[in-house]
Write an enzyme that holds these catalytic residues in place. Structure first.
Site, mmCIF file in Angstrom:
data_model
loop_
_atom_site.group_PDB
_atom_site.id
_atom_site.type_symbol
_atom_site.label_atom_id
_atom_site.label_comp_id
_atom_site.label_asym_id
_atom_site.label_seq_id
_atom_site.Cartn_x
_atom_site.Cartn_y
_atom_site.Cartn_z
ATOM 1 N N ARG A 1 -45.722 -1.453 -0.174
ATOM 2 C CA ARG A 1 -44.260 -1.595 -0.191
ATOM 3 C C ARG A 1 -43.958 -1.593 -1.843
ATOM 4 N NH1 ARG A 1 -44.536 -6.326 3.202
ATOM 5 N NH2 ARG A 1 -44.784 -5.309 5.248
ATOM 6 N N GLU B 1 -51.511 -13.416 3.610
ATOM 7 C CA GLU B 1 -50.783 -13.390 4.574
ATOM 8 C C GLU B 1 -51.311 -12.852 6.027
ATOM 9 O OE1 GLU B 1 -46.966 -11.231 3.685
ATOM 10 O OE2 GLU B 1 -47.358 -12.019 1.653
ATOM 11 N N HIS C 1 -45.043 -2.637 -9.347
ATOM 12 C CA HIS C 1 -45.946 -2.022 -8.797
ATOM 13 C C HIS C 1 -46.640 -0.445 -9.131
ATOM 14 C CE1 HIS C 1 -44.768 -4.677 -5.178
ATOM 15 N NE2 HIS C 1 -45.340 -5.437 -6.003
ATOM 16 N N ASP D 1 -44.903 -9.316 -3.664
ATOM 17 C CA ASP D 1 -43.652 -9.114 -3.784
ATOM 18 C C ASP D 1 -42.722 -10.530 -3.313
ATOM 19 O OD1 ASP D 1 -43.810 -9.348 -1.000
ATOM 20 O OD2 ASP D 1 -43.934 -7.180 -0.534
ATOM 21 N N TYR E 1 -50.758 -1.496 -2.488
ATOM 22 C CA TYR E 1 -49.787 -1.858 -1.570
ATOM 23 C C TYR E 1 -48.878 -1.019 -1.174
ATOM 24 C CZ TYR E 1 -46.905 -5.810 0.220
ATOM 25 O OH TYR E 1 -46.014 -6.593 0.681
ATOM 26 N N GLU F 1 -41.155 -11.434 -0.877
ATOM 27 C CA GLU F 1 -41.546 -12.206 0.397
ATOM 28 C C GLU F 1 -42.673 -12.973 0.330
ATOM 29 O OE1 GLU F 1 -38.625 -10.731 2.129
ATOM 30 O OE2 GLU F 1 -39.105 -12.656 3.440
ATOM 31 N N ASP G 1 -49.042 -11.457 -0.595
ATOM 32 C CA ASP G 1 -48.529 -10.223 -0.942
ATOM 33 C C ASP G 1 -47.560 -10.035 -2.186
ATOM 34 O OD1 ASP G 1 -49.823 -9.072 1.176
ATOM 35 O OD2 ASP G 1 -48.114 -8.787 2.384
#
Ligand SMILES: [Zn+2]
Length: 749
Positions: free
Chosen positions: A320, A8, A365, A81, A318, A83, A79
């Site tokens: 988030r 990303e 996570h 997740d 990560y 998104e 990433d």
């Protein structure tokens, strides 16, 4: 043939490049490359909410296509997740690797790799264990995007019609706004109450002077409460006849002080209470944002920006995440570190375990932790703020695996006529995890004292206080309460907070959020007519349902139907039922404000430029007043007054010799054509020559002898050649000095 790896963020390209060999080419998508259209709703509700995606970053897509030319193998390292899953899916589609139904086309190879830290081990392991794209995660992201789009696109026009053009409603941010508004309502309902506390400052040795008995009013903050130099111990009246004291006036406080005069202060009991304090769990997104706000005053946006940099440089996992779990490896290296640097005493016999609600297995996570625990901050290539946040994360991680701290509270008690006074001091017996992460523990010590020992009063004070209304939310406390309600997710907190500010629904007063008039009205309308949209439980339930979509247990189209069908029906009914008047009227004006037309009472209303007074007989009577009480007639008379004409040139005239009218907008005063707004002609106010020269002095000459002219630019006023910008000659003006002169002369524009 090389394989194409898509990430990303461009800064990941470099880090990843170090770990992957020459068989891989890495490019960044810079986030999403497609999005719903800006000009239309872009969701076909009739066809199962089919979204219409448009390419939003054409040049990036070109770059990706070029890089994929001649290749057949695509690796999505986006990433970890929802998104990321969605970004990966769209990239694969646009590069022609996926069919619309989501299966891989013949002749191509597609794999998704997941790592939550950008380290060599993690990346190489991920490459060895690729998986397929997870359609459930993709669906959950898509469902949220569409849901938010529908609510925004359908509700906003209603707000335009019923309140003011240009407003917008959003799903989760409307709930956040409601929290801020309701806190303000609580505060305005709050009635402050007076209370008094009685303190006595005692010494263990005799004092020559007589004790002082005094009253300390709240607004006087004269006396320092703790006089450490004099070695005084501060006792507080804790109980009267075994009950919490209820001292509500100065008279009562005074009476107590009187009754204490000449009494003997003798310690009746010394109590010791031991306690343990457990370390806090490792950080997740919300607690990282909260603690960084407390410790460093960082906004949540700033915290996330710094954390992202640390992640992309490979230093932390990560950022988030809503998990506080540590991997087995991380725990064992933390334990090793603790043993080596602090000793066995600081190491619990088994690893500390923290409960976590991991709602979506695929997003399981870890907490936010350093990727290499034994690495000190000095060895890292970081700027100052990154160092701060990194150390914070490091400390919380290590501390979470350390022993409890042992504390001891010592409480001194004195009883006089059924009044119990107490003084307490706290000591750290064993620091445990506090060695690394200092919580709010303040150590205090008493001199050596015994039961039955007499102490001597230096002063006894009655101190006035008032109960305070509940505090407004700041970023940290708003995120905390959103999380407690189950609203928003790690990836959305920052967006929620910036949206309600960008829309001017709330403003910051210091660090705290205060709702604006318009924020209050929008909330009122939504609460009255769309209770679900701003309901805490309902919004939390949708978040849960979205989690279930991500888990593959709920179908996204069904979820949308369940929400949208009643919402749409409601919307149509409400269009007709909502009375504009109910939402533009803020409050009744005070009784001395009456309508200039019919002398009726007036309302305070919200208009395009803020508050104004409007006749309660509206729309039959159109009487209105400026909030400073001026009618249009007053303003036009003012424009003709001597005072006005001393400062400004008189009103310009139309071709048919009518006067332009003085008007006021959000940007200041201006002359408007008498037929304004039909004739859209506005002219700026001009200063009289006399005032002009008092403010600006002589008009300077240009190099060619021509008189320069005053111009207004983005950064303030300046002199320019009359032929500017053809002739590039300008002269700076001291803006501050000009402002001061204007103020002195009463020039307001
Ligand atoms: Zn009226």
């Amino acid at each position: 043939m090389k394989k194409l790896v898509v990430v990303e963020s461009p800064s990941k390209v470099k880090t990843l490049g170090k770990y992957l060999g020459d068989d891989f080419e890495i490019v960044a998508s810079n986030g999403h490359i497609v999005d719903l259209p800006k000009s239309e709703i872009g969701v076909d509700v009739e066809s199962n909410f089919k979204p219409k995606y448009l390419v939003s970053k054409r040049s990036i897509l070109q770059k990706l296509k070029k890089a994929f030319e001649g290749k057949t193998s695509l690796i999505l390292a986006v990433d970890p997740d929802r998104e990321g899953e969605a970004i990966g899916w769209h990239v694969a589609r646009k590069l022609g690797v996926l069919t619309p139904a989501g299966s891989v086309k013949k002749g191509f190879e597609l794999c998704r790799i997941v790592f939550t830290e950008i380290t060599k081990t993690a990346v190489l392991q991920a490459i060895k264990k690729p998986r397929d794209l997870d359609m459930n995660l993709f669906d959950a992201q898509q469902a949220r995007r569409i849901l938010d789009r529908l609510v925004g696109y359908k509700l906003s026009p209603l707000l335009w019609k019923k309140i003011r053009y240009g407003l917008s409603a959003g799903r989760v941010q409307s709930v956040a706004l409601r929290l801020v508004v309701e806190k303000e309502e609580e505060r305005s309902k709050f009635k402050s109450e007076e209370f008094w506390k009685i303190y006595s400052y005692l010494s263990d040795s005799k004092i020559a002077k007589k004790p002082e008995y005094s009253i300390d009013l709240a607004e006087e903050k004269t006396k320092a409460l703790v006089d450490e130099d004099e070695n005084l111990i501060c006792f507080e009246l804790k109980k009267v006849k075994n009950k919490k004291p209820n001292i509500t006036s100065q008279a009562i406080a005074q009476k107590i002080l009187e009754s204490l005069k000449g009494k003997k202060w003798q310690i009746c009991e010394i109590e010791s209470r031991g306690s343990k304090r457990h370390a806090q769990p490792p950080l997740k997104t919300s607690t990282l944002q909260q603690t960084a706000s407390h410790r460093f005053g960082f906004s949540s946006k700033k915290t996330m920006m710094i954390a992202q940099k640390l992640y992309e440089k490979g230093h932390i996992t990560y950022m988030r995440t809503d998990s506080t779990l540590l991997s087995v490896d991380a725990i064992s290296s933390a334990r090793e570190y603790i043993k080596k640097h602090y000793g066995e005493k600081y190491l619990p016999s088994s690893a500390n375990v923290y409960k976590t609600k991991a709602k979506v297995a695929q997003e399981a996570h870890e907490a936010i932790r350093p990727t290499n625990i034994s690495l000190g901050v000095d060895g890292l290539d970081l700027i100052e703020e990154e160092k701060k946040l990194y150390m914070h994360i490091w400390q919380r991680t290590i501390a979470s695996q350390m022993s409890d701290a042992h504390l001891n509270d010592q409480i001194l008690k004195i009883e006089i006529d059924e009044m119990l006074f107490e003084a307490s001091a706290r000591q750290i017996i064993f620091d445990g995890y506090l060695k690394v992460y200092r919580d709010k523990v303040k150590e205090t010590f008493f001199p050596k004292l015994q039961e039955k020992q007499e102490l001597f009063a230096d002063k006894v004070i009655g101190k006035q206080g008032f109960t305070k209304p509940p505090a407004r939310y700041n970023e940290a406390s708003l995120i905390k309460v959103l999380e407690e309600y189950g609203i928003g997710r790690p990836s959305t907190y920052v967006a929620i907070i910036s949206t309600i500010q960008a829309r001017k629904y709330v403003v910051k007063e210091g660090k705290f959020f205060v709702p604006t008039d318009i924020g209050i009205i929008v909330t009122k309308l939504l609460r009255d007519h769309f209770p679900n949209v701003v309901d805490y439980d309902f919004t939390a339930e949708i978040e849960n349902q979205l989690d279930e979509v991500a888990n593959g247990k709920v179908n996204w189209v069904k979820l949308l139907k369940k929400f949208y069908t009643p919402f749409e029906k409601d919307l149509l009914a409400k269009e007709k039922n909502i009375q504009r008047e109910d939402y533009t009227v803020l409050e009744k004006a005070s009784a001395d404000i009456v309508c200039p037309e019919c002398s009726s009472a007036m309302n305070v209303k919200i208009g395009k430029y803020g508050r104004f007074y409007s006749c309660t007989k509206w729309p039959e009577c159109k009487g209105m007043l400026d909030i400073d009480g001026k009618t249009n007639e007053d303003i036009q008379n003012e424009a003709k007054s001597k005072e006005f004409l001393q400062i400004y040139k008189a009103a310009p005239k139309t071709e048919d010799e009518r006067d332009y009218l003085l008007k006021r907008s959000g940007y200041g005063r201006f002359w408007a054509h008498p037929d304004y707004p039909k004739v859209k002609d506005a002219i700026s106010l001009e200063l009289t020559n006399e005032i002009f020269s008092k403010i600006y002095g002589e008009v300077p000459d240009a190099k060619d002898g021509k008189k320069m002219v005053l111009k207004k630019g983005r950064f303030g006023e300046y002199w320019a050649h009359p032929d500017y910008p053809k002739v590039k000659e300008v002269l700076k003006i001291d803006t501050k000095e000009i402002l001061k002169r204007k103020e002195d002369l009463g020039v307001v524009l």
